[in-house]
Design a protein around this motif. Structure first.
Motif, mmCIF file in Angstrom:
data_model
loop_
_atom_site.group_PDB
_atom_site.id
_atom_site.type_symbol
_atom_site.label_atom_id
_atom_site.label_comp_id
_atom_site.label_asym_id
_atom_site.label_seq_id
_atom_site.Cartn_x
_atom_site.Cartn_y
_atom_site.Cartn_z
ATOM 1 N N SER A 1 92.483 76.703 96.415
ATOM 2 C CA SER A 1 93.889 77.129 96.468
ATOM 3 C C SER A 1 94.601 76.771 95.174
ATOM 4 C CB SER A 1 94.590 76.522 97.677
ATOM 5 O OG SER A 1 94.324 75.151 97.715
ATOM 6 N N LEU A 2 95.600 77.578 94.865
ATOM 7 C CA LEU A 2 96.409 77.340 93.671
ATOM 8 C C LEU A 2 97.617 76.514 94.086
ATOM 9 C CD1 LEU A 2 96.374 80.997 92.263
ATOM 10 C CD2 LEU A 2 95.028 79.062 91.432
ATOM 11 N N PRO A 3 98.241 75.813 93.150
ATOM 12 C CA PRO A 3 99.460 75.081 93.513
ATOM 13 C C PRO A 3 100.504 76.041 94.105
ATOM 14 C CG PRO A 3 98.761 74.582 91.258
ATOM 15 C CD PRO A 3 97.874 75.676 91.746
ATOM 16 N N THR A 4 101.320 75.557 95.051
ATOM 17 C CA THR A 4 102.317 76.412 95.698
ATOM 18 C C THR A 4 103.149 77.143 94.649
ATOM 19 O OG1 THR A 4 102.403 74.733 97.406
ATOM 20 C CG2 THR A 4 104.175 76.375 97.449
ATOM 21 N N GLY A 5 103.288 78.437 94.861
ATOM 22 C CA GLY A 5 104.114 79.247 93.949
ATOM 23 C C GLY A 5 103.355 79.767 92.739
ATOM 24 N N ALA A 6 102.177 79.210 92.487
ATOM 25 C CA ALA A 6 101.417 79.656 91.308
ATOM 26 C C ALA A 6 100.614 80.905 91.641
ATOM 27 C CB ALA A 6 100.477 78.553 90.844
ATOM 28 N N ASP A 7 100.328 81.705 90.637
ATOM 29 C CA ASP A 7 99.510 82.903 90.814
ATOM 30 C C ASP A 7 98.377 82.868 89.788
ATOM 31 O OD1 ASP A 7 98.701 85.208 91.926
ATOM 32 O OD2 ASP A 7 100.470 86.391 91.399
ATOM 33 N N LEU A 8 97.370 83.672 90.013
ATOM 34 C CA LEU A 8 96.280 83.731 89.031
ATOM 35 C C LEU A 8 96.804 84.314 87.724
ATOM 36 C CD1 LEU A 8 93.151 85.085 90.937
ATOM 37 C CD2 LEU A 8 93.408 82.881 89.793
ATOM 38 N N GLN A 9 96.459 83.686 86.635
ATOM 39 C CA GLN A 9 96.928 84.157 85.326
ATOM 40 C C GLN A 9 95.747 84.627 84.499
ATOM 41 O OE1 GLN A 9 100.011 84.223 83.981
ATOM 42 N NE2 GLN A 9 101.043 83.366 85.772
ATOM 43 N N ASP A 10 95.943 85.694 83.751
ATOM 44 C CA ASP A 10 94.921 86.134 82.796
ATOM 45 C C ASP A 10 94.996 85.195 81.591
ATOM 46 O OD1 ASP A 10 93.393 87.277 80.839
ATOM 47 O OD2 ASP A 10 94.511 89.163 80.754
ATOM 48 N N ILE A 11 93.996 84.332 81.476
ATOM 49 C CA ILE A 11 94.019 83.285 80.446
ATOM 50 C C ILE A 11 93.949 83.870 79.036
ATOM 51 C CG2 ILE A 11 92.794 81.191 79.627
ATOM 52 C CD1 ILE A 11 91.643 80.988 82.506
ATOM 53 N N THR A 12 93.353 85.057 78.923
ATOM 54 C CA THR A 12 93.168 85.634 77.582
ATOM 55 C C THR A 12 94.196 86.724 77.275
ATOM 56 O OG1 THR A 12 91.625 87.297 78.369
ATOM 57 C CG2 THR A 12 90.667 85.217 77.681
ATOM 58 N N ARG A 13 95.316 86.739 78.026
ATOM 59 C CA ARG A 13 96.250 87.866 77.882
ATOM 60 C C ARG A 13 96.763 88.028 76.450
ATOM 61 N NH1 ARG A 13 98.073 83.863 80.633
ATOM 62 N NH2 ARG A 13 100.026 82.802 80.149
ATOM 63 N N LYS A 14 96.877 86.940 75.701
ATOM 64 C CA LYS A 14 97.403 87.041 74.341
ATOM 65 C C LYS A 14 96.493 87.864 73.439
ATOM 66 C CE LYS A 14 100.429 83.099 73.893
ATOM 67 N NZ LYS A 14 100.252 81.666 73.721
ATOM 68 N N SER A 15 95.197 87.825 73.705
ATOM 69 C CA SER A 15 94.259 88.554 72.840
ATOM 70 C C SER A 15 94.301 90.053 73.117
ATOM 71 C CB SER A 15 92.832 88.050 73.051
ATOM 72 O OG SER A 15 92.338 88.574 74.263
ATOM 73 N N GLN A 16 94.741 90.433 74.304
ATOM 74 C CA GLN A 16 94.827 91.841 74.728
ATOM 75 C C GLN A 16 93.496 92.583 74.621
ATOM 76 O OE1 GLN A 16 98.070 93.643 72.579
ATOM 77 N NE2 GLN A 16 99.590 92.388 73.600
ATOM 78 N N ARG A 17 92.392 91.860 74.783
ATOM 79 C CA ARG A 17 91.074 92.508 74.731
ATOM 80 C C ARG A 17 90.402 92.452 76.091
ATOM 81 N NH1 ARG A 17 89.769 95.924 70.589
ATOM 82 N NH2 ARG A 17 90.553 95.064 68.651
ATOM 83 N N PHE A 18 90.088 91.236 76.520
ATOM 84 C CA PHE A 18 89.412 91.049 77.798
ATOM 85 C C PHE A 18 90.403 90.404 78.773
ATOM 86 C CE2 PHE A 18 86.112 90.431 74.440
ATOM 87 C CZ PHE A 18 85.349 91.547 74.717
ATOM 88 N N ALA A 19 90.022 90.309 80.035
ATOM 89 C CA ALA A 19 90.844 89.577 81.002
ATOM 90 C C ALA A 19 89.989 88.458 81.586
ATOM 91 C CB ALA A 19 91.315 90.505 82.105
ATOM 92 N N MET A 20 90.598 87.283 81.737
ATOM 93 C CA MET A 20 89.832 86.134 82.241
ATOM 94 C C MET A 20 90.653 85.358 83.280
ATOM 95 S SD MET A 20 88.731 82.740 80.163
ATOM 96 C CE MET A 20 87.424 83.332 79.134
ATOM 97 N N TYR A 21 90.036 85.126 84.430
ATOM 98 C CA TYR A 21 90.700 84.362 85.485
ATOM 99 C C TYR A 21 89.804 83.176 85.844
ATOM 100 C CZ TYR A 21 93.238 88.703 85.781
ATOM 101 O OH TYR A 21 93.973 89.816 85.448
ATOM 102 N N LYS A 22 90.433 82.033 86.085
ATOM 103 C CA LYS A 22 89.638 80.859 86.452
ATOM 104 C C LYS A 22 90.004 80.437 87.872
ATOM 105 C CE LYS A 22 88.311 76.253 84.940
ATOM 106 N NZ LYS A 22 88.624 75.582 86.201
#
Ligand SMILES: O=P(O)(O)O[C@@H]1C[C@H](O)[C@@H](CO)O1
Ligand SMILES: O=c1cc[nH]c(=O)[nH]1
Length: 334
Positions: free
Chosen positions: A100-121
């Motif tokens: 589970s993620l902390p309350t209120g948190a959502d999955l974030q694309d960790i590599t969004r700044k690169s705008q190439r791939f998408a990565m979720y942990k």
């Protein structure tokens, strides 16, 4: 055979539980690929000298990010072509492993700044998109393997959860590759480096293949088979299709080619298998290719199945790999 028989599977490639690797085949002088604690040994001697190694297409850097803190708990890296699939998988595996993620948190694309791939942990599971074809996944593999090294990840296991064209298989069937071959049937990935052709053996981990096959259940709505997966450099002419913008071969040529592949044990065609098997093998990372067939190529070229049916089929490799991850995590706990 070279002294370290690089074109064959090393006898004890994954022999040690702690991840250390040593081949005991007589005469083999192969290097150890992992440290006794399971962390990877860099296979490029230049890496250690690069103080602030920047993983450009991930937008992550050894200096700008605390990679150990962010990623050292990763145990499984799952890759697939599209960012949407990998986000769906991230949500799926989160439920499966009860993360589970902390309350209120959502999955974030960790590599969004690169705008190439998408990565979720999701806890120990990294879900990454790789785009289409060998060059795209090749860039990603270089950077993800370096990420594993910088983050001091121990004994990571890589999966490709992809789509493909099946040969004589009912669409929706999952193929776990026991071999990765190119369009000419070669069991290696060929790369041109500084004007020279370098061949890297594309070897999958047979034990992992068998473990995945054993997770198929009679009540599943889909079949799971094993065989060779062919990696093409193109979706159209490179896979023998006659519906590309160009076609200088006949329907008969195509059918002869597909039947020839089938006779050699090829079950499916996609666009990443050889490089994925070759680079993970070279890095000392256990990996598997798990693809779902979207079309039976003996019956046609066009992929016309309704989107919702294809989305359901895309879940099939995720279900199998999800079972493996869940099983391994519960075994590690006990
Ligand atoms: O994982 P995906 O669905 O991207 O895999 C296959 C191979 C190519 O990347 C792509 C072609 O449609 O699909
Ligand atoms: O036929 C197909 C379907 C999906 N992906 C491929 O590369 N080929």
């Amino acid at each position: 055979m070279s002294q370290n028989h690089e074109n064959e599977e090393h006898d004890h490639f994954y022999h040690y539980e702690d991840g250390a690797f040593e081949c005991t085949k007589p005469g083999c002088n192969v290097r150890k690929l992992r440290n006794p604690d399971g962390t990877l040994r860099p296979q490029n001697p230049n890496i250690e000298a690069i103080k602030d190694d920047f993983l450009y297409h991930l937008g992550l850097g050894a200096a700008s990010h605390d990679l150990v803190n962010m990623f050292s708990d990763v145990q499984f890296v799952c890759m697939g072509g599209t960012s949407a699939r990998m986000e769906i998988f991230a949500h799926y595996i989160m439920k499966e492993i009860g993360h589970s993620l902390p309350t209120g948190a959502d999955l974030q694309d960790i590599t969004r700044k690169s705008q190439r791939f998408a990565m979720y942990k999701v806890g120990p599971v990294l879900c990454v998109s790789h785009g289409m074809g060998v060059p795209s996944i090749g860039i990603l593999l270089h950077e993800i393997i370096k990420l594993m090294y910088h983050a001091k990840v121990k004994n990571p296991i890589f999966f490709r959860i992809g789509t493909c064209g099946g040969i004589g298989l009912e669409p929706g069937t999952v193929i776990v590759a026991n071999q990765a071959v190119d369009e000419m049937g070669n069991n290696y990935y060929e790369q041109k480096i500084c004007g020279k052709v370098v061949k890297r053996p594309a070897i999958v981990d047979k034990r992992l293949v068998n473990e995945l096959l054993a997770l198929s259940k009679p009540e599943d709505s889909f079949k799971v088979v094993t065989g060779a997966t062919m990696c093409a450099n193109d979706f159209y002419e490179g896979q023998g299709r006659t519906d590309g913008a160009f076609c200088e071969h006949s329907e008969e040529d195509k059918m002869n080619y597909l039947r020839e592949l089938q006779n050699k044990g090829v079950k499916n065609i996609e666009m990443e298998a050889t490089i994925f098997a070759a680079l993970t093998y070279k890095a000392g990372i256990k990996s598997a290719l798990v693809n779902v067939a979207l079309v039976n190529r003996l019956k046609g070229d066009q992929v016309t199945t309704p989107k919702e049916v294809m989305m359901e089929w895309q879940n099939h490799p995720q279900i199998l790999v999800g079972r493996y991850i869940k099983k391994k995590l519960s075994e590690n706990k006990s």
